[in-house]
Design a protein around this motif. Structure first.
Motif, mmCIF file in Angstrom:
data_model
loop_
_atom_site.group_PDB
_atom_site.id
_atom_site.type_symbol
_atom_site.label_atom_id
_atom_site.label_comp_id
_atom_site.label_asym_id
_atom_site.label_seq_id
_atom_site.Cartn_x
_atom_site.Cartn_y
_atom_site.Cartn_z
ATOM 1 N N UNK A 1 -11.370 10.812 -7.614
ATOM 2 C CA UNK A 1 -9.775 11.213 -7.408
ATOM 3 C C UNK A 1 -9.566 10.542 -6.621
ATOM 4 N N UNK A 2 -10.273 10.339 -5.963
ATOM 5 C CA UNK A 2 -9.654 9.577 -4.298
ATOM 6 C C UNK A 2 -8.467 7.696 -5.106
ATOM 7 N N UNK A 3 -9.369 7.879 -6.613
ATOM 8 C CA UNK A 3 -8.799 6.312 -6.901
ATOM 9 C C UNK A 3 -8.217 6.654 -7.707
ATOM 10 N N UNK A 4 -7.892 8.093 -8.242
ATOM 11 C CA UNK A 4 -6.936 8.683 -9.130
ATOM 12 C C UNK A 4 -5.176 8.779 -8.208
ATOM 13 N N UNK A 5 -5.871 9.592 -7.201
ATOM 14 C CA UNK A 5 -4.260 9.435 -6.283
ATOM 15 C C UNK A 5 -3.863 8.166 -5.521
ATOM 16 N N UNK A 6 -4.803 7.317 -5.295
ATOM 17 C CA UNK A 6 -4.671 5.916 -5.025
ATOM 18 C C UNK A 6 -3.751 4.950 -5.922
ATOM 19 N N UNK A 7 -4.347 4.771 -7.670
ATOM 20 C CA UNK A 7 -3.481 4.248 -8.332
ATOM 21 C C UNK A 7 -2.071 5.134 -8.703
ATOM 22 N N UNK A 8 -1.952 6.489 -8.696
ATOM 23 C CA UNK A 8 -0.532 7.174 -9.394
ATOM 24 C C UNK A 8 0.313 7.372 -7.749
ATOM 25 N N UNK A 9 -0.404 7.361 -5.833
ATOM 26 C CA UNK A 9 0.494 7.562 -5.438
ATOM 27 C C UNK A 9 0.026 6.345 -4.755
ATOM 28 N N UNK A 10 -0.118 5.692 -4.376
ATOM 29 C CA UNK A 10 -0.507 4.206 -3.386
ATOM 30 C C UNK A 10 -0.692 5.386 -1.890
ATOM 31 N N UNK A 11 -0.848 4.812 -1.249
ATOM 32 C CA UNK A 11 -1.053 5.965 0.630
ATOM 33 C C UNK A 11 0.347 6.151 0.716
ATOM 34 N N UNK A 12 -0.229 7.373 1.583
ATOM 35 C CA UNK A 12 0.982 7.908 1.602
ATOM 36 C C UNK A 12 0.848 9.398 2.875
ATOM 37 N N UNK A 13 -0.403 7.604 3.705
ATOM 38 C CA UNK A 13 -0.800 8.725 5.416
ATOM 39 C C UNK A 13 -1.234 10.053 5.091
ATOM 40 N N UNK A 14 -0.530 10.850 5.596
ATOM 41 C CA UNK A 14 -0.894 11.787 5.919
ATOM 42 C C UNK A 14 -1.743 12.797 5.266
ATOM 43 N N UNK B 1 0.711 -1.380 -0.364
ATOM 44 C CA UNK B 1 0.173 0.002 -0.423
ATOM 45 C C UNK B 1 1.028 1.176 0.243
ATOM 46 N N UNK B 2 1.780 1.351 0.872
ATOM 47 C CA UNK B 2 2.403 2.544 1.021
ATOM 48 C C UNK B 2 3.148 3.225 -0.129
ATOM 49 N N UNK B 3 3.782 4.834 0.050
ATOM 50 C CA UNK B 3 4.081 5.279 -0.497
ATOM 51 C C UNK B 3 5.115 6.824 0.545
ATOM 52 N N UNK B 4 5.571 7.386 -0.323
ATOM 53 C CA UNK B 4 6.031 8.634 0.282
ATOM 54 C C UNK B 4 5.298 9.997 -0.626
ATOM 55 N N UNK B 5 5.578 11.001 -0.045
ATOM 56 C CA UNK B 5 5.042 12.070 -0.137
ATOM 57 C C UNK B 5 4.560 13.315 0.569
ATOM 58 N N UNK B 6 4.354 14.196 0.506
ATOM 59 C CA UNK B 6 4.073 15.880 1.350
ATOM 60 C C UNK B 6 3.099 16.748 0.266
ATOM 61 N N UNK B 7 2.854 17.286 1.332
ATOM 62 C CA UNK B 7 2.125 17.844 0.729
ATOM 63 C C UNK B 7 1.663 20.071 1.421
ATOM 64 N N UNK C 1 -6.340 18.561 -3.543
ATOM 65 C CA UNK C 1 -5.486 18.866 -5.109
ATOM 66 C C UNK C 1 -5.776 19.066 -6.158
ATOM 67 N N UNK C 2 -6.309 17.709 -6.272
ATOM 68 C CA UNK C 2 -7.000 16.894 -7.822
ATOM 69 C C UNK C 2 -8.853 17.952 -7.127
ATOM 70 N N UNK C 3 -9.416 17.195 -6.588
ATOM 71 C CA UNK C 3 -11.240 17.788 -5.949
ATOM 72 C C UNK C 3 -10.628 19.673 -6.919
ATOM 73 N N UNK C 4 -10.247 20.362 -6.125
ATOM 74 C CA UNK C 4 -9.534 22.063 -6.161
ATOM 75 C C UNK C 4 -9.795 22.450 -7.774
ATOM 76 N N UNK C 5 -8.724 21.636 -8.682
ATOM 77 C CA UNK C 5 -8.087 21.817 -10.303
ATOM 78 C C UNK C 5 -9.837 21.526 -10.980
ATOM 79 N N UNK C 6 -10.320 20.049 -10.772
ATOM 80 C CA UNK C 6 -11.823 20.054 -11.555
ATOM 81 C C UNK C 6 -12.769 20.922 -10.700
ATOM 82 N N UNK C 7 -12.842 21.653 -9.037
ATOM 83 C CA UNK C 7 -14.167 22.804 -9.480
ATOM 84 C C UNK C 7 -14.579 22.225 -8.158
#
Length: 349
Positions: free
Chosen positions: A297-310, A190-196, A318-324
């Motif tokens: 958007x949730x499915x797209x994020x998990x597909x592209x980045x995995x679960x990065x926790x927080x 499941x897990x990957x790395x990232x920051x926001x 971020x994706x939802x904002x881009x869509x409006x």
């Protein structure tokens, strides 16, 4: 008292990209000969919905056993770099510099840093000597939403000041070779790395405001999710019952949280959720009576980045904002405790 508004949002991932099929092949090599049950659990990799993930170290680094010193060195180096990248992007988007930040809230549960991360990067970021530092540890996957709540309250308390929230997790560093357990295999799948990074300010308006926030802590649920600690590092505590728990218990908890905000489910135009994995996303759609596939958007994020926790839910935001965004959204995440954390957003078109 004015509400805090979202000024900017940015995300960052490390450069090393791991395809899920390659992670599975490596897991077979590492665990297959020593763990007879691995053949049964290997199907987890295909069921997560993940295509690729990112890690702070090259793929080969994870193929050897690592102890606390190596994990900590990797955490400090990788987390500092990701912090600076995500925060600088958020500052640039807001037309601000590091010296304009009055408060820094740093959320992380996947490594130990003392002095904490925002102090370590203060010179690189150009933070002032009087910047207020609020490091937050232990919230796990709920940390992005809870951290946003904390940062919004701090911004609201001092209108006109700039509050920087950085949620950063290096989940990949918790990979364990010695734990021949289902929980460890689930974590590896499941897990990957990232920051926001998010900048908030109160007092001068903004298109997206933090309307309210709330949490729900279930009693006697400490064993659902968390870390164990031993000489090699963190070991994941992870129960497969999480999707079932979500289906059975999340809706009434969120109803209570919304009631304290003087809102109801009918007032929410969009749910923005932490995607723990495909089964958790399915459970969220069931719990919130959403149509299958609503949490796109949730499915797209998990597909592209995995679960990065927080930070994961902030990638979704971020994706939802881009869509409006619609008039009102509800950010939700679940984390150790076991806790549900929610933040209501009001958006002016």
């Amino acid at each position: 008292m004015p509400t805090a508004a979202l000024v900017s949002l940015a995300t960052s991932v490390p450069p090393n990209v791991f395809l899920q099929k390659d992670v599975l092949a490596a897991a077979w090599d590492v665990f297959g000969p020593r763990f007879p049950e691995f053949s049964t659990f290997s199907s987890l990799f295909a069921n997560t919905g993940i295509i690729k993930r990112h890690g702070v170290k090259p793929f080969e680094w994870y193929l050897e056993p690592r102890g606390w010193p190596e994990r900590t060195e990797a955490f400090l180096e990788g987390a500092e770099a990701l912090f600076v990248d995500a925060a600088q992007k958020a500052l640039s988007s807001a037309d601000l510099a590091g010296g304009d930040i009055d408060t820094v809230v740093t959320v992380s549960s996947t490594g130990i840093a003392t002095p904490s991360l925002e102090a370590r990067v203060a010179r690189a970021m150009g933070f002032r000597s009087d910047v207020m530092r609020v490091p937050v540890f232990g919230l796990g996957c709920a940390g992005g939403v809870s951290g946003l709540s904390i940062a919004a309250r701090l911004a609201k308390a001092r209108p006109g000041t700039n509050v920087l929230l950085v949620a950063i997790e290096l989940c990949s560093l918790a990979l364990r070779h010695d734990e021949l357990t289902k929980a460890n295999i689930v974590a590896i799948s499941l897990f990957g790395d990232g920051a926001a990074a998010i900048i908030l300010r109160a007092g001068d308006g903004g298109a997206t405001e933090i309307e309210d926030a709330g949490e729900h802590l279930w009693p006697d649920t400490l064993g659902i999710m968390g870390w164990s600690v031993d000489p090699e590092g963190f070991g994941v505590i992870f129960q497969r019952t999480i999707p079932t728990f979500v289906t059975d218990h999340l809706n009434p908890a969120v109803v209570q949280i919304l009631a304290r905000m003087r809102l109801s489910m009918a007032d929410i135009d969009r749910f923005i959720c932490h995607p723990g994995g495909t089964k958790v996303i399915d459970a969220l759609e069931t719990a919130f009576a959403l149509g299958q596939g609503t949490l796109d958007c949730e499915r797209q994020v998990i597909a592209d980045f995995g679960n990065m926790s927080s930070p994961t839910v902030l990638f979704v935001l971020e994706q939802a904002r881009a869509k409006g965004l619609p008039a009102r959204s509800l950010l939700t995440a679940l984390g150790p405790g076991f806790t549900a954390s929610c933040v209501a957003l009001r958006h002016a078109a």
